[in-house]
Design an enzyme around this catalytic site. Structure first.
Site: not given
Ligand code: SD4
Length: 311
Positions: A185, A218-219, A50, A195, A167
């Site tokens: 990312t 991150t997340g 990713s 998005r 990321t």
């Protein structure tokens, strides 16, 4: 003289930390080193799914990348979002910072800017990424012309499993004591086309200020944007909190924000570095967040503390 330091998200943050430490050892400024670290992960297809080319695409199978950079000395920053066919979005974000009066360029226009800046257009798909995409969407494989997957229709669908969040956020302090950060990312796997998450948003996915500290997230980006996550962590450090305390508070705030909407807390993590060289990180429940810390020529992986909802 301050010790050069780097911290970077996830186990593949080691790749970033090694590259950034090398750059700092050459005497490069913090921002250059952070970008060198981010680019090392963009270039290493084997370590992640990713970040950069070969990553998991959006719901229509298109791979779009997001990145941002920030210089803690001057507060100069740059970002790109939803950019296709450009292999090094963090370097492109740096060009936005250096060569335009703006902070954020998006989509096709970011690609045009890249071309004007001499970045080549390249094919971002690998056979592995295409295979995974086809496995996830057997209808498309069996019936050419079948309808593409339906868009998601609610916030509850925005969650990620442990394999699909990668990321890389790299925070550095150079030998002059200045801070820098870079974040790159492909965003959440199978996101809706268009998005944009927290990663290219200054103050959400990244913030750096020599007078207070640097932080990154991150997340699930939606959760990080809702609390202006990285900016929140930096402002807590400005107010005297340690990087560790500031990251814990930010995770508590994510938990509280999710609670106010009556949804389960999403997987989110923060990491931070203060001007004195103290580091910290925390994550929400079940995130299993590890980050790389590089200093004194060595890089080690550290497990972040998990903050359960209700704490
Ligand atoms: C996003 N925060 O686009 C990114 C995804 C990520 O670990 O960091 N995953 O929301």
């Amino acid at each position: 003289m301050p010790d050069p330091i780097v911290i970077a998200t996830w186990p593949f943050g080691k790749v970033a930390a090694e590259a950034a430490l090398k750059s700092l050892a050459n005497g490069d400024p913090a921002l250059d080193a952070a970008i060198a670290g981010a680019q090392a992960v963009e270039d290493d297809y084997s370590c992640r799914t990713s970040v950069g080319f070969g990553s998991l695409p959006d719901r229509l199978g298109r791979l779009t990348l997001d990145a941002c950079v920030m210089d803690g000395k001057t507060l100069s920053c740059g970002a790109v979002a939803g950019v296709e066919h450009i292999k090094h979005p963090a370097a492109l974000a740096r060009r936005v910072m250096d060569r335009t009066p703006h902070v954020l360029l998006v989509g096709e226009a970011a690609k045009w800017f890249a071309l004007q800046q001499g970045f080549p257009l390249e094919v971002p798909y690998t056979t592995d990424a295409i295979k995974e995409w086809l496995e996830k969407h057997p209808d498309l494989r069996q019936k050419p012309g079948a309808n593409p997957p339906a868009p998601c229709d609610g916030a509850s669908e925005i969650n990620i499993d442990a394999d699909h969040h990668d990321t890389v956020t790299v925070l550095t302090r150079d030998a002059k004591g200045s801070l820098g950060g870079a974040c790159t990312t492909s965003g959440l796997a199978y996101k809706l086309p268009g998005r944009v998450g927290d990663s290219p948003i200054i103050g959400a996915g990244l913030y750096a200020d020599d007078l207070a500290g640097a932080a990154g997230g991150t997340g699930v980006g939606e959760e990080i944007i809702r609390i202006a996550g990285s900016s929140y962590v930096v402002e807590l450090m400005r107010g005297g909190r340690s990087p560790q305390e500031a990251c814990v508070r930010a995770c508590e705030r994510v938990n509280a924000s999710a609670g106010r909407r009556g949804v389960h807390p999403a997987r989110v993590a923060f990491l931070a570095l203060d001007p004195k060289g103290n580091v910290g990180a925390a994550c929400t429940a079940k995130t299993n967040f590890q980050y790389a810390v590089g200093r004194g020529g060595k890089v080690e992986l550290v497990q972040a503390k998990e903050i359960a909802a209700g704490m």
